[in-house]
Design an enzyme around this catalytic site. Structure first.
Site, PDB file in Angstrom:
ATOM      1  CB  CYS A 245      30.483  51.615  59.205  1.00  0.00           C
ATOM      2  SG  CYS A 245      30.730  52.692  60.599  1.00  0.00           S
ATOM      3  N   PRO A 248      31.416  48.795  51.625  1.00  0.00           N
ATOM      4  CG  PRO A 248      32.298  46.762  50.495  1.00  0.00           C
ATOM      5  CD  PRO A 248      32.179  47.295  51.880  1.00  0.00           C
ATOM      6  N   GLY A 249      28.867  48.356  50.702  1.00  0.00           N
ATOM      7  CA  GLY A 249      27.519  48.547  50.166  1.00  0.00           C
ATOM      8  C   GLY A 249      26.755  47.357  50.059  1.00  0.00           C
ATOM      9  N   GLY A 250      27.399  46.052  50.423  1.00  0.00           N
ATOM     10  CA  GLY A 250      26.522  44.885  50.434  1.00  0.00           C
ATOM     11  C   GLY A 250      25.500  44.894  51.322  1.00  0.00           C
ATOM     12  CG  ASP A 266      31.684  54.604  54.860  1.00  0.00           C
ATOM     13  OD1 ASP A 266      31.582  53.331  55.317  1.00  0.00           O
ATOM     14  OD2 ASP A 266      32.808  55.076  54.772  1.00  0.00           O
ATOM     15  CG  ASP A 292      33.137  60.753  62.351  1.00  0.00           C
ATOM     16  OD1 ASP A 292      32.409  59.926  62.998  1.00  0.00           O
ATOM     17  OD2 ASP A 292      34.084  61.112  62.784  1.00  0.00           O
ATOM     18  CG  ASP A 308      29.626  45.795  59.105  1.00  0.00           C
ATOM     19  OD1 ASP A 308      30.119  45.246  60.124  1.00  0.00           O
ATOM     20  OD2 ASP A 308      29.702  45.135  57.836  1.00  0.00           O
ATOM     21  CB  CYS A 361      33.927  40.920  59.805  1.00  0.00           C
ATOM     22  SG  CYS A 361      34.971  42.452  59.358  1.00  0.00           S
TER      23      CYS A 361
END
Length: 433
Positions: A245, A248-250, A266, A292, A308, A361
């Site tokens: 997942c 955005p790639g951090g 992802d 997936d 994540d 999060c």
């Protein structure tokens, strides 16, 4: 007028249609009125919406005290107009007269709200006269939360801790960066300070692509709490690691910068486009895969896994105050079931002795502590590896008695220091025996 009208439209879409704020303010496919504004007016819209969402419950309570009776549902956008005007009058440095006048004009221009323009005028003029006294009154309930979420957090964290969390979420947070190397050097160059386990925290605002070091790929935007889970994998130089997942790639960037051989997976090909763009700017590499997790099978096991998982994101309200109003209790149930499925499937891809870090999060136990208890009870062959304070920059307050990482918005001086606080995050580290 265009900025206020856009703020009213977007607020209505968030509260009534559960549209995320980021999608509404996206410059490529978001609200057409927002995209048509000048940059300074876009900033005004963001400021209005930030205040209106962070203080929504408090504004609602104040407006209800000024109304003789509830506004009928078929009154068009009257309540959204009142909320936008009240946010400006109560929490922004905007003259009352301008806020009242524009609100009345908006009501007049709305076919269904037109009948209530006198009410709008009267309520807001009274608000202008009495706002100092109203703001001095103790806030009843949770100013930035719907009742269902305030009830959950009171049960989970207690009233005293809830008050600290709300104080930390009441204002816009500082900007955090993760750096490829030399955090102290970047902090000096950018006028910030090193926090947590090596993030750089800035008080400055503005377009980040104009900051020193953006074009040379020295850093990327990432909350200090969001940067902690990847650090729990320790020394991963030369190891095969998969970031699940990933968009955005951090975290993908963190793993690649640490020298790992990274697979970034992802389900969304579109979101992976941003991962590729970020990696290219940073001069980092990873094998980017659109798939997936539930249908993917790796050719060989991994040394380490970072999951994540998709979650309710209730820990990100400092930066995304719309989350409180776009999420519903049923979302937590649905997402918790998905998280359990992803954890059970991906944990089987570890080599013996390998470690998986599960994180969300979210502030909800169902999306954190309860996931790990259920997994260890139901799936043999894994053990919990407790988090140590030295791994996370000495943030001992963020480690639970069980050894989980649990950051809260009020941690690290949130609600007290102007550049304090962390996003709400949960992480647990598991080892395959």
């Amino acid at each position: 007028m265009a900025a206020r009208r856009t703020a009213v439209d977007v607020l209505g879409n968030i509260v009534h249609k559960h549209r995320p704020l980021d999608l509404e303010l996206d410059l490529s496919g978001g609200h057409p009125g927002f995209r048509a504004l000048e940059p300074k007016d876009r900033s005004l819209v963001r400021a209005i919406l930030g205040a209106a969402l962070r203080r929504r419950s408090q504004i609602e309570s104040i407006l209800q005290s000024l109304l003789d009776r509830p506004v009928p549902e078929k009154s068009g956008r009257v309540m959204d107009i009142l909320h936008v005007a009240a946010a400006q009058m109560l929490f922004l440095d905007i003259p009352d007269r301008a806020a009242v006048s524009l609100a009345v004009d908006m009501a007049s221009a709305d076919k269904r709200a037109r009948l209530y323009k006198g009410l709008v005028n009267g309520v807001l003029r009274r608000l202008g006269r009495e706002k100092d006294a109203m703001l001095a009154e103790p806030v009843a309930g949770a100013a930035g939360l719907p009742l269902w979420l305030a009830t959950r957090w009171t049960e989970t964290y207690g009233e005293a801790r809830l008050g600290q969390i709300l104080a930390a979420q009441a204002s816009e947070p500082a900007l955090d960066l993760s750096v490829k190397s030399d955090a102290a050097g970047w902090a000096e160059r950018l006028g910030g300070r090193v926090v947590a386990a090596g993030s750089v925290r800035l008080q400055r605002k503005g377009a980040v692509d104009e900051f020193d070091g953006f074009d040379e790929g020295g850093w990327w935007v990432q909350d200090a709490a969001a940067a902690l889970p990847a650090r729990l994998l320790g020394d991963i130089a030369g190891k095969r690691v998969i970031d699940l997942c990933a968009a955005p790639g951090g975290k993908t960037a963190q793993l690649a910068a640490a020298g790992a051989e990274v697979t970034a997976l992802d389900i969304s090909e579109k979101r992976l486009g941003r991962v590729r763009e970020n990696l290219a700017r940073l001069g980092l590499s990873a094998d980017v895969v659109a798939a997936d997790v539930r249908a993917y099978t790796p050719e060989t096991p991994f040394d380490a896994i970072l999951l994540d998982a998709p979650c309710s994101a209730t820990g990100t309200m400092r930066r995304h105050p719309d989350v409180a109003w776009t999420k519903r209790p049923s979302d937590i149930v649905t997402l918790a079931a998905l998280q359990a499925e992803l954890l059970r499937r991906s944990a089987g891809w570890l080599k013996p002795g390998g470690e998986i870090v599960f994180c969300t999060c979210s502030m909800e136990p169902e999306e954190g502590e309860q996931q790990i208890v259920s997994f260890l009870t139901e799936v043999p062959g894994y053990e919990l590896v407790p988090v140590r304070s030295e791994e996370i920059g000495g943030l001992a307050e963020c480690i639970t008695p069980e050894g989980y990482l649990r950051t809260l918005p009020c941690h690290f001086g949130g609600g007290e220091a102007p550049d304090g606080g962390l996003d709400g995050f949960f992480a647990a580290r598991l080892r395959r025996l």
